[in-house]
Design an enzyme around this catalytic site. Structure first.
Site, PDB file in Angstrom:
ATOM      1  N   GLY A 232       0.955  -1.089   0.197  1.00 58.03           N
ATOM      2  CA  GLY A 232      -0.069   0.030   0.008  1.00 58.03           C
ATOM      3  C   GLY A 232       0.788   1.223  -0.046  1.00 58.03           C
ATOM      4  O   GLY A 232       1.172   1.903  -1.015  1.00 58.03           O
TER       5      GLY A 232
ATOM      6  N   CYS B 237      -5.832  22.804  18.178  1.00 58.25           N
ATOM      7  CA  CYS B 237      -5.805  23.041  19.724  1.00 58.25           C
ATOM      8  C   CYS B 237      -5.236  21.890  20.376  1.00 58.25           C
ATOM      9  O   CYS B 237      -5.916  21.464  21.150  1.00 58.25           O
ATOM     10  CB  CYS B 237      -7.192  23.382  20.078  1.00 58.25           C
ATOM     11  SG  CYS B 237      -8.063  24.567  19.297  1.00 58.25           S
TER      12      CYS B 237
HETATM   13  C1  LIG Z   1      -2.232  -2.546   6.109  1.00 52.54           C
HETATM   14  C2  LIG Z   1      -2.091  -3.719   5.297  1.00 52.54           C
HETATM   15  C3  LIG Z   1      -1.405  -3.857   4.220  1.00 52.54           C
HETATM   16  C4  LIG Z   1      -0.497  -2.640   3.520  1.00 52.54           C
HETATM   17  O1  LIG Z   1       0.596  -2.394   4.509  1.00 52.54           O
HETATM   18  P1  LIG Z   1       1.577  -1.207   3.725  1.00 52.54           P
HETATM   19  O2  LIG Z   1       2.363  -1.051   4.963  1.00 52.54           O
HETATM   20  O3  LIG Z   1       0.786  -0.007   3.502  1.00 52.54           O
HETATM   21  O4  LIG Z   1       2.155  -1.836   2.579  1.00 52.54           O
HETATM   22  C5  LIG Z   1      -1.496  -4.949   3.512  1.00 52.54           C
HETATM   23  N1  LIG Z   1      -2.131  -6.012   3.790  1.00 52.54           N
HETATM   24  C6  LIG Z   1      -2.750  -6.058   5.181  1.00 52.54           C
HETATM   25  C7  LIG Z   1      -3.678  -7.144   5.454  1.00 52.54           C
HETATM   26  C8  LIG Z   1      -2.778  -4.937   5.880  1.00 52.54           C
HETATM   27  O5  LIG Z   1      -3.464  -4.671   6.878  1.00 52.54           O
END
Ligand SMILES: *Cc1c(COP(=O)(O)O)cnc(C)c1O
Length: 479
Positions: free
Chosen positions: A325, A407
């Protein structure tokens, strides 16, 4: 995953930008023009601010696409080398808009969702159901049914009760639900190292470690429970070990544990699951000195580990999948702010009695957003990099702290950064690498309206998500 678009010229290297590029942690399209103004993909910071206002999230579309291609290309090449295939799912929780989901799909990635809302965005984008995954440790019946109705490619189940619930819901719809079981391997990673513990104290997944009475592990028990339900098709085993991982050995350790579990299940039930997913967590550069994880060496190392372990265990290779991600969208985004109040503060170093530490001055630079558009510094102590982007200054740099307008004294955007000593109200200031977990974790604290997401490509900008208005906020308030 059935629906993918083939991309020509797939490259396995992360984009670095060409001549004049500011370089990491900025996206590859960020350059400083000869007159000192910074541009993104050909659009100047001043024009972006004039057209869209500030604060604004600015996404470099070509950079996002190049990172998606780099991850897909690197993992496909490495796993082809050992003789199996790989699917890359974009983890939508990092940032999901209709356009972003389309970019991911067009680059041949699937989309992972973690709620009914994220699923709805992916579906609105036209992502084929087969290319969508649904995660979550506490999915509602409505979310599971929406996923089944959309024909999602996989539901990642997270508990024994959920296995029964998804089985019942699939039966109620007369369908077979494709599921993966999320397991906890005891491998935790994040930051620069990984740790390995036998028993996990967290809400996700099912442990591969047997309980105090010995016997079957919760993970094996869950896999057997899925096998026992005819309304469920067991696709594979899922593990996600952490986030912002810079030491790739955690992935290899997790792969080892998951492949052992796969072999154990095969031995007990005769079912050899086809797929192994090692989740996301690939680390990026937030500061100029940071070194991001490069996809090609990680892919090669993980593929080599998978091949070696399968050969030791005498099991055929699984199909592999990953879920980056942050690594796809984080560096592609920046946040553009306008500077307001600038205030020098004399700081006496902590420690009371120690008289050798000299007081120093920190310049507090307030911007027109803050913890409502980027909670990560307050939540995780995350570090970011910022620059004045509307002009080039020859003033000597000073130690500055970029803060928001909320704040709360913890409303910090950048803890520590050198900014030109003449930074002043009206300056445009950009914070790098805010593409992931910025907009997606944004709030309306202090009734601030959430900034727009603006995409920039080839000299043009367009709004992907418009700025919220106070009218939007008032429309929810029933008085
Ligand atoms: C958060 C998450 C990802 C992505 O993680 P990144 O650090 O953004 O690459 C992928 N798979 C699962 C199951 C997640 O919870």
């Amino acid at each position: 995953m059935s629906a993918r678009v083939d991309v020509d010229g797939t490259t396995a290297a992360l984009p670095t930008g060409g001549p004049g590029a500011l370089g990491a942690p900025w996206s590859s399209g960020v350059r400083r023009r000869p007159d000192g103004e910074v541009e993104v993909a050909g659009v100047g910071a001043g024009d972006l601010a004039a057209e869209h206002g500030t604060p604004a999230y600015v996404l470099d579309e070509a950079d996002f696409r190049a990172r998606a291609r780099a991850y897909r290309g690197a993992f496909e090449a490495a796993f082809e080398q050992i003789g199996t295939g790989v699917d890359v799912y974009y983890a939508g929780k990092a940032l999901l808009t209709v356009a972003v989901a389309r970019w991911a799909t067009q680059e041949g990635l699937g989309v992972d969702t973690a709620s009914g809302g994220e699923l709805a965005v992916a579906l609105r984008a036209g992502v084929p159901g087969a290319a969508i995954g649904l995660h979550g440790n506490n999915k509602s019946d409505g979310e599971v049914l929406a996923a089944l109705d959309a024909g999602v490619g996989r539901i990642i189940v997270d508990s024994l009760v959920e296995i029964e619930r998804v089985g019942d819901l699939a039966a109620s719809r007369g369908v077979v639900a494709p599921v993966m079981v999320r397991v906890t391997t005891g491998v935790h990673a994040g930051g620069h190292e990984y740790i390995s513990t036998a028993h996990e104290d967290q809400k996700f997944g099912l442990s591969v470690t047997p309980g105090p009475d010995g016997g079957t592990s919760p993970a094996l028990g869950a896999l057997e429970a899925v096998v026992a339900r005819p309304e469920l098709e067991l696709l594979g085993i899922h593990s996600h070990i952490g986030s912002q991982i810079l030491d790739p050995s955690g992935f290899e350790a997790a792969a080892r544990v998951v492949l052992q579990l796969r072999a154990d299940l095969a031995e007990r039930t005769g079912v050899l699951v086809e797929e192994v997913d090692l989740g996301g967590g690939y680390g990026i550069a937030y500061l100029p000195a940071d070194e991001a994880l490069e996809p090609a060496p990680v892919a090669r190392d993980v593929a080599a580990a998978v091949a070696a372990v399968c050969s030791e265990l005498g099991t055929p290779l699984p199909r592999f999948s990953i879920e980056p991600g942050r690594a796809v969208v984080g560096p592609a985004g920046m946040t553009l702010y306008t500077v307001g109040t600038v205030k020098p503060v004399t700081v006496s170093p902590a420690g009371g009695g120690s008289s050798d530490a000299e007081p120093f001055t920190r310049l507090y630079v307030s911007v027109d957003g803050g913890m409502s558009d980027n909670i990560r510094p307050a939540l995780y102590g995350a570090d970011y990099h910022a620059e004045v982007v509307g002009r080039l200054s020859d003033a000597a740099p000073v130690l500055a702290r970029v803060v928001g307008k909320h704040c709360e004294s913890g409303d910090i955007v950048v803890h520590e950064v050198l900014l030109p000593g003449d930074v002043r109200a009206g300056d445009l200031l950009a914070v790098a690498a805010t593409g992931a977990y910025g907009r997606s974790m944004a709030s309306n604290y202090n009734a601030l309206t959430r900034p727009p997401v603006v995409a920039v490509a080839e000299g043009d900008s367009r709004v992907l998500v418009r700025r919220e208005t106070v009218e939007d906020l008032l429309a929810l308030d029933q008085g």
